[in-house]
Design an enzyme around this catalytic site. Structure first.
Site, PDB file in Angstrom:
ATOM      1  N   LYS A 173      -4.415 -11.023  -8.355  1.00 29.15           N
ATOM      2  CA  LYS A 173      -5.547 -11.539  -7.477  1.00 29.15           C
ATOM      3  C   LYS A 173      -6.844 -10.739  -7.920  1.00 29.15           C
ATOM      4  O   LYS A 173      -6.828  -9.666  -8.148  1.00 29.15           O
ATOM      5  CB  LYS A 173      -5.108 -11.440  -6.311  1.00 29.15           C
ATOM      6  CG  LYS A 173      -5.883 -11.819  -5.010  1.00 29.15           C
ATOM      7  CD  LYS A 173      -5.372 -11.277  -3.470  1.00 29.15           C
ATOM      8  CE  LYS A 173      -5.954  -9.803  -3.615  1.00 29.15           C
ATOM      9  NZ  LYS A 173      -6.147  -9.290  -1.954  1.00 29.15           N
TER      10      LYS A 173
ATOM     11  N   LYS B 229       0.854  -1.279   0.201  1.00 29.61           N
ATOM     12  CA  LYS B 229      -0.131   0.034   0.060  1.00 29.61           C
ATOM     13  C   LYS B 229       0.852   1.356  -0.003  1.00 29.61           C
ATOM     14  O   LYS B 229       0.424   2.030  -0.525  1.00 29.61           O
ATOM     15  CB  LYS B 229      -0.966   0.060   1.198  1.00 29.61           C
ATOM     16  CG  LYS B 229      -1.916  -0.956   1.039  1.00 29.61           C
ATOM     17  CD  LYS B 229      -3.297  -0.317   0.556  1.00 29.61           C
ATOM     18  CE  LYS B 229      -4.497  -1.415   0.387  1.00 29.61           C
ATOM     19  NZ  LYS B 229      -5.555  -1.027  -0.294  1.00 29.61           N
TER      20      LYS B 229
ATOM     21  N   LYS C 276     -10.893  -5.396  -5.678  1.00 30.72           N
ATOM     22  CA  LYS C 276     -11.771  -4.128  -5.943  1.00 30.72           C
ATOM     23  C   LYS C 276     -11.185  -3.052  -6.644  1.00 30.72           C
ATOM     24  O   LYS C 276     -11.776  -2.522  -7.429  1.00 30.72           O
ATOM     25  CB  LYS C 276     -12.382  -3.667  -4.633  1.00 30.72           C
ATOM     26  CG  LYS C 276     -13.520  -4.465  -4.141  1.00 30.72           C
ATOM     27  CD  LYS C 276     -13.798  -3.953  -2.753  1.00 30.72           C
ATOM     28  CE  LYS C 276     -14.012  -5.043  -1.590  1.00 30.72           C
ATOM     29  NZ  LYS C 276     -14.130  -4.905  -0.169  1.00 30.72           N
TER      30      LYS C 276
HETATM   31  P1  AMP Z   1     -11.431  -7.185   1.376  1.00 30.53           P
HETATM   32  O1  AMP Z   1     -12.429  -7.048   0.327  1.00 30.53           O
HETATM   33  O2  AMP Z   1      -9.942  -6.714   1.192  1.00 30.53           O
HETATM   34  O3  AMP Z   1     -11.839  -6.678   2.849  1.00 30.53           O
HETATM   35  O4  AMP Z   1     -11.273  -8.673   1.859  1.00 30.53           O
HETATM   36  C1  AMP Z   1     -12.536  -9.345   2.467  1.00 30.53           C
HETATM   37  C2  AMP Z   1     -11.947 -10.981   2.471  1.00 30.53           C
HETATM   38  O5  AMP Z   1     -11.931 -11.417   1.029  1.00 30.53           O
HETATM   39  C3  AMP Z   1     -10.765 -11.363   2.898  1.00 30.53           C
HETATM   40  O6  AMP Z   1     -10.870 -12.527   3.703  1.00 30.53           O
HETATM   41  C4  AMP Z   1      -9.760 -11.663   1.893  1.00 30.53           C
HETATM   42  O7  AMP Z   1      -8.587 -12.454   1.986  1.00 30.53           O
HETATM   43  C5  AMP Z   1     -10.925 -12.246   0.972  1.00 30.53           C
HETATM   44  N1  AMP Z   1     -10.452 -11.844  -0.383  1.00 30.53           N
HETATM   45  C6  AMP Z   1     -10.309 -10.646  -1.381  1.00 30.53           C
HETATM   46  N2  AMP Z   1      -9.934 -10.836  -2.575  1.00 30.53           N
HETATM   47  C7  AMP Z   1      -9.705 -12.303  -2.677  1.00 30.53           C
HETATM   48  C8  AMP Z   1      -9.330 -13.085  -3.707  1.00 30.53           C
HETATM   49  N3  AMP Z   1      -9.049 -12.742  -4.767  1.00 30.53           N
HETATM   50  N4  AMP Z   1      -9.389 -14.293  -3.366  1.00 30.53           N
HETATM   51  C9  AMP Z   1      -9.535 -15.000  -2.130  1.00 30.53           C
HETATM   52  N5  AMP Z   1      -9.929 -14.347  -1.270  1.00 30.53           N
HETATM   53  C10 AMP Z   1     -10.123 -12.893  -1.572  1.00 30.53           C
END
Ligand code: AMP
Ligand code: TRP
Length: 331
Positions: free
Chosen positions: A192, A112, A195
């Site tokens: 990966k 970040k 968003k």
């Molecule tokens: P976030 O949107 O960063 O708050 O992520 C929320 C949850 O989704 C966390 O447990 C992340 O590890 C999971 N996550 C986000 N993107 C991925 C991805 N591409 N593959 C697997 N898990 C994900």
């Protein structure tokens, strides 16, 4: 007594397949085996640039998404992180136990610091400490997340061990739980799914929207014509099939692709159909919940209340142990 789980997602936008496969699908499956607290971690969302009205809206939308995916408020606690003030109190206490060098080494902080170098705020550095507070405030023992969160959980283990060794056994050991979709790749086939990248399939998308994106997604780059045999093991479309398709469909794709009997278009259409079928009931319920704000807000209100009561007891214990229990303030 069941063991406790804590997990959360930042309300920074719509949920995508990575969130669903990496986290929420697992959360739902674990609801019977564990006492679960599932949170919308709005304080974490503040570490990146945001607009107040969007944050407010996103909290509600994520709550609707959790419920649509099958979070059952009779079984699990659904809560908003900021509504339990102890998260930030415990975070401060843990801050005073955490060496700066541990935080500077966290991979997401390093990443970040490069991607949002105009806004390297203290919250970003402190991100993993607040996450530790989230988990241990409920004495959780397991944290279902995607693979990218495992370094944070490793750090949380170090921090809680420090607390326990300094002030006496208080918090149980924690472990991360990662499922089949631990790291879902985006439609670009390399990064990966995330968003902030333009490579996502979102939970609210219907067949037409899914198809318009999947039809352009990267496949096995060595397969140029339909008559070229393909290699499913290097194809991102196949890795998504593994998460959405039946054994029968998988067999059809493996042999069909390897022997050039089916082309990428047919394979992608099958994927779009299978994803759409799994998401259809979620999408329908999501729109139903969006139209019932009073009902959803009541669930959040109840969840926040339960979470507060539980956390208050843990904080009493914490304050006693750290020597801040003078009682100088009376209401
Ligand atoms: P976030 O949107 O960063 O708050 O992520 C929320 C949850 O989704 C966390 O447990 C992340 O590890 C999971 N996550 C986000 N993107 C991925 C991805 N591409 N593959 C697997 N898990 C994900
Ligand atoms: N850091 C997590 C993410 O970006 C969100 C999160 C905050 C979390 N607190 C948590 C996940 C506690 C699990 C447990 O995805």
């Amino acid at each position: 007594m069941k063991k406790r789980i804590f997990s959360g997602i930042k309300p920074t936008g719509d949920l995508h397949l990575g969130n669903y496969l990496g986290a929420i699908k697992n959360w739902i499956a674990l609801q019977d085996e564990y006492d679960c607290v599932y949170s919308i971690v709005d304080l974490h969302a503040m570490t990146t640039e945001y607009k107040s009205n969007e944050l407010r809206e996103n909290v509600f939308k994520i709550a609707c998404n959790y419920l649509a995916c099958g979070l059952d408020p009779q079984k699990s606690i659904l809560m908003v992180q900021s509504s339990v003030k102890y998260h930030t109190e415990l975070c401060w206490i843990l801050n005073c136990l955490t060496p700066l060098s541990w935080l500077e080494r966290v991979p997401t902080f390093k990443e970040k610091s490069q991607t949002q170098d105009e806004n390297i705020n203290m919250g970003l550095l402190d991100y993993a400490v607040l996450m530790t507070a989230d988990i241990i405030l409920y004495k959780a023992e397991a944290v279902p997340v995607g693979e990218d969160q495992l370094p944070h959980i490793e750090l949380a283990r170090e921090i809680l061990r420090r607390f326990n060794s300094r002030f006496g056994d208080t918090f149980p050991e924690i472990k991360g739980i990662v499922g089949k979709g631990a790291r879902v790749k985006g439609l670009d086939g390399t990064d990966k799914m995330g968003k902030s990248l333009d490579n996502c399939l979102y939970l609210y998308e219907d067949y037409d929207m899914l198809w318009s994106k999947i039809s352009k997604a990267v496949t096995d780059t060595a397969r140029i014509k339909k008559t070229d045999p393909g290699n499913p093991n290097v194809c991102n479309i196949y890795s998504l099939h593994l998460l959405f398709s039946s054994t029968k469909d998988l067999e059809l794709i493996i042999t069909g692709c390897k022997n050039a009997e089916i082309g990428c278009i047919q394979c992608k259409k099958l994927l779009a159909t299978n994803i759409s079928e799994e998401l259809e009931p979620i999408r329908t319920k999501y729109y139903e919940f969006l139209n019932r704000p009073d009902f959803v807000n009541e669930i959040l209100f109840e969840g926040n209340k339960k979470a507060n009561l539980f956390a208050a007891d843990v904080m009493d214990e914490v304050y006693k142990k750290i020597g801040i229990d003078h009682g100088f303030f009376k209401k």
